[in-house]
Design an enzyme around this catalytic site. Structure first.
Site: not given
Ligand code: GLU
Length: 460
Positions: A237-239, A241
């Site tokens: 996920s975006k979390r 990076g």
């Protein structure tokens, strides 16, 4: 045999790194064998597909250096072709019309579930001899028995009993083909020999092979690469990076770094980490693809990017940094940027940071902001040293990095000072920063007049 691969993104979002990696693998496989790499835009979902995403995907492909052969194929332009192929299956008895409502089909699934079987359509309309009509779909007639077996390039042998497979819909009530039908028709028409894609599609492959068999088409080789997961082995996920390829571009990553990084995330050649594109084309033959998911590691990507940054020739790097400076409001000739790069290339991890570091050379003295940490050096003594040095520098017969270095060291020695009393205040005055390249290099790059202005400004 000529190898033909393809990448088939749906333009419902930007090209994500997972899709980017699939595209790179397909491209490499084709280039390694001197074959063809085709690109197909799967835009049959009119509500979710957007031209801006197609444009963005194409831009990301180009940025990554992935050129494709032949024309782009848009599925939305091939609807008549799909319907003609569906008609063929109806004529040969491999498909049939069905008028069951979604509620009826759901009820059939429920019955199967209750029996502990795979939920599926029960074949009610198989022999009803229905013809086209509103609200009707076309379904594939799955053979009554047998197994679908294929040798996956990544996962090895996969075998599925046909009893697990549904009489899937090929043509919806609105006349649109389904994903599996369109993909098989296209891959056949485009002469695709190797379908390499994410393993979120592995369950579609037996269904697609049923279609190849029904059409009497030769079945291509399939390979399903595992998803990229986060460092914690959870869904990426975006979390973590992980983002769209275009975001890495905007952040100032070098395309070679991302290509190198993504290839290694799912493929290996011994324990080699750094590969030029040429080397990858030489080495990538579709073997050694990892069958277990790889974890995304932002630190390694950063490390690779720094490596490629340091190894890009300065003129080329200057041209890459230029648009980033422009975005920051500085329209600077490439030669000026190039002259500054030797001082900064070792310090920066991406183009955006590099551009940011160079801005201090292009703003007038009055606009230079002195950061908090750099203020400390501008105490009473620091200011005093600056005003003495100001006049010495103004009087230097020859203004160069070397001469400045000598002047500063002699000044420190003769005055019984520590370099700490001279270097930090100068750096604060010249750059507004507490860290950075040697002050004599900075002054040489700024020029005498600008250096003196900045020193005078900080001294007062
Ligand atoms: N359009 C599909 C996707 O974006 C890929 C289909 C395929 O590779 O067969 O997931």
């Amino acid at each position: 045999m000529k190898i033909v691969t393809r990448f088939a993104p749906s333009p419902t979002g930007h090209l994500h790194i997972g899709g980017g990696r699939t595209a790179i693998f397909c491209w490499l496989l084709a280039r390694h064998f001197g074959g063809e790499f085709r690109l197909r835009i799967e835009d049959t979902d009119a509500t979710r597909s957007k031209q801006e995403y197609t444009d963005s995907i194409l831009a990301s492909m180009k940025w990554l250096g992935l050129d494709w052969d032949g024309d782009l194929t848009y599925q939305s332009k091939r609807l008549d072709i799909y319907n003609a192929y569906i008609d063929r299956l109806l004529e040969t008895g491999h498909a049939y019309w069905c008028d069951c409502t979604p509620e009826e089909v759901e009820a059939m699934r429920e019955v199967a579930r209750a029996r502990g079987e795979k939920p599926r359509y029960n074949g009610k309309c198989r022999d009803r001899g229905l013809t086209a009509g509103p609200g009707r779909v076309v379904r594939l007639r799955v053979p009554d028995e047998g197994r679908i077996v294929f040798n996956d390039m990544v996962k090895g042998t996969i075998s599925v009993d046909v009893s697990e497979l549904d009489d899937m819909v090929l043509r919806r009530t609105d006349g649109m083909p389904t994903y599996n039908l369109a993909v098989v028709v296209d891959d056949h028409d485009m002469g695709v020999t190797h379908v390499l894609r994410g393993d979120d599609h592995v369950s579609n492959t037996p269904k697609q092979i049923l279609l190849y068999n029904a059409f009497g088409f030769e079945v291509p080789t399939f390979g399903h690469v595992p998803m990229i997961c986060g460092p914690d082995h959870q869904k990426l996920s975006k979390r973590h990076g992980a983002r769209a390829v275009i975001e890495y571009e905007q952040d100032g990553l070098l395309p070679q770094a991302l290509v190198n990084y993504l290839v290694r995330l799912g493929w290996s050649h011994g324990d080699q980490e750094i590969f030029s594109l040429k080397e990858l084309v030489e080495l990538f033959d579709g073997n050694n693809l990892n069958s277990s998911p790889a974890a995304f590691d932002p630190e390694k990507l950063k490390w690779l990017n720094a490596h490629y940054l340091r190894n890009t020739p300065f003129p080329q790097l200057a041209a890459m940094v230029r648009p980033f400076l422009e975005k920051l409001g500085y329209d600077v000739p490439a030669e000026k940027i190039e002259a500054l790069l030797p001082m900064y290339v070792e310090r920066a991890s991406d183009l955006a940071a590099l551009a940011q570091a160079l801005t201090i050379y292009f703003k007038p003295a009055e606009e230079l902001v002195i950061e908090e940490k750099a203020m400390k050096a501008l105490n009473e003594d620091g200011k005093h040293q600056l005003s003495v040095l100001h006049d010495m520098i103004a009087d230097m017969p020859e203004f160069s990095a070397e001469a400045l270095d000598t002047l500063l060291h002699e000044y420190v020695e003769k005055g019984g000072l520590k370099f700490k009393q001279v270097g930090p205040p100068l750096r604060s005055a010249l750059t507004g920063l507490a860290g950075g390249p040697s002050v004599h290099d900075v002054m040489a790059a700024l020029g005498r007049e600008e250096s003196l202005k900045r020193i005078a400004r900080a001294a007062n």
